[in-house]
Design a protein around this motif. Structure first.
Motif, PDB file in Angstrom:
ATOM      1  N   ALA A 180       0.823  -1.211   0.000  1.00  0.00           N
ATOM      2  CA  ALA A 180       0.000   0.000   0.000  1.00  0.00           C
ATOM      3  C   ALA A 180       0.862   1.268   0.000  1.00  0.00           C
ATOM      4  CB  ALA A 180      -0.914   0.005   1.228  1.00  0.00           C
ATOM      5  N   ASP A 181       0.290   2.358  -0.494  1.00  0.00           N
ATOM      6  CA  ASP A 181       0.962   3.654  -0.431  1.00  0.00           C
ATOM      7  C   ASP A 181       1.156   4.047   1.026  1.00  0.00           C
ATOM      8  OD1 ASP A 181       0.782   3.713  -3.150  1.00  0.00           O
ATOM      9  OD2 ASP A 181      -0.715   5.288  -3.244  1.00  0.00           O
ATOM     10  N   GLN A 182       2.282   4.671   1.312  1.00  0.00           N
ATOM     11  CA  GLN A 182       2.579   5.167   2.664  1.00  0.00           C
ATOM     12  C   GLN A 182       3.089   6.592   2.544  1.00  0.00           C
ATOM     13  OE1 GLN A 182       5.037   2.576   5.062  1.00  0.00           O
ATOM     14  NE2 GLN A 182       5.774   4.278   6.290  1.00  0.00           N
ATOM     15  N   THR A 183       2.447   7.537   3.233  1.00  0.00           N
ATOM     16  CA  THR A 183       2.900   8.919   3.251  1.00  0.00           C
ATOM     17  C   THR A 183       3.808   9.091   4.462  1.00  0.00           C
ATOM     18  OG1 THR A 183       0.917   9.688   2.133  1.00  0.00           O
ATOM     19  CG2 THR A 183       2.199  11.334   3.350  1.00  0.00           C
ATOM     20  N   VAL A 184       4.994   9.655   4.233  1.00  0.00           N
ATOM     21  CA  VAL A 184       5.994   9.821   5.286  1.00  0.00           C
ATOM     22  C   VAL A 184       6.316  11.309   5.428  1.00  0.00           C
ATOM     23  CG1 VAL A 184       8.328   9.203   6.039  1.00  0.00           C
ATOM     24  CG2 VAL A 184       6.972   7.571   4.714  1.00  0.00           C
ATOM     25  N   ASP A 185       6.154  11.824   6.632  1.00  0.00           N
ATOM     26  CA  ASP A 185       6.513  13.209   6.938  1.00  0.00           C
ATOM     27  C   ASP A 185       8.018  13.233   7.229  1.00  0.00           C
ATOM     28  OD1 ASP A 185       6.710  15.828   7.715  1.00  0.00           O
ATOM     29  OD2 ASP A 185       5.547  15.596   9.558  1.00  0.00           O
ATOM     30  N   LEU A 186       8.770  13.939   6.417  1.00  0.00           N
ATOM     31  CA  LEU A 186      10.228  13.965   6.562  1.00  0.00           C
ATOM     32  C   LEU A 186      10.717  15.086   7.453  1.00  0.00           C
ATOM     33  CD1 LEU A 186      11.226  13.210   2.883  1.00  0.00           C
ATOM     34  CD2 LEU A 186      11.110  11.613   4.800  1.00  0.00           C
ATOM     35  N   GLY A 187       9.881  16.000   7.814  1.00  0.00           N
ATOM     36  CA  GLY A 187      10.325  17.066   8.708  1.00  0.00           C
ATOM     37  C   GLY A 187       9.639  18.369   8.436  1.00  0.00           C
TER      38      GLY A 187
END
Length: 103
Positions: A96-103
């Motif tokens: 599945a798609d995963q959204t990752v907050d990088l900062g």
């Protein structure tokens, strides 16, 4: 290191200003510069499948996030570098798609 049998899809958000041009594939106007073996023929779902592949971008604002999906292996790890500093390494599980907050 050998070839990794995984493939990742990066789906960039709308351009957020002043991206560099050049790289190993045609740049998305106002978007990131892709580095390494990258298939950017679909700018809404860029694909890369080799260690060391990634992107360089200039953004405005206080945060950035990416949407990733991996295929072909259970887990892939990514190492972001933001403003010349290594950020927290993270994993993306296959499927599945995963959204990752990088900062």
């Amino acid at each position: 290191m050998g070839v990794h049998p995984w493939r990742a899809r990066l789906q960039p958000a709308a351009p957020t200003g002043g991206g560099d041009s050049g790289g190993t594939s045609a740049p998305i106007p106002g978007g990131p510069r892709w580095v390494g073996r990258v298939d950017a023929t679909d700018p809404k779902a860029v694909r890369f499948a080799w260690q060391g592949a990634g992107f360089i971008a200039t953004v405005n604002g206080g945060s950035i996030a990416v949407k990733l999906r991996t295929e072909g292996t259970p887990t892939v790890y990514f190492q972001p570098v933001i403003d010349g500093k290594m950020a927290t390494r993270f994993k993306v599980d296959t499927g599945a798609d995963q959204t990752v907050d990088l900062g």
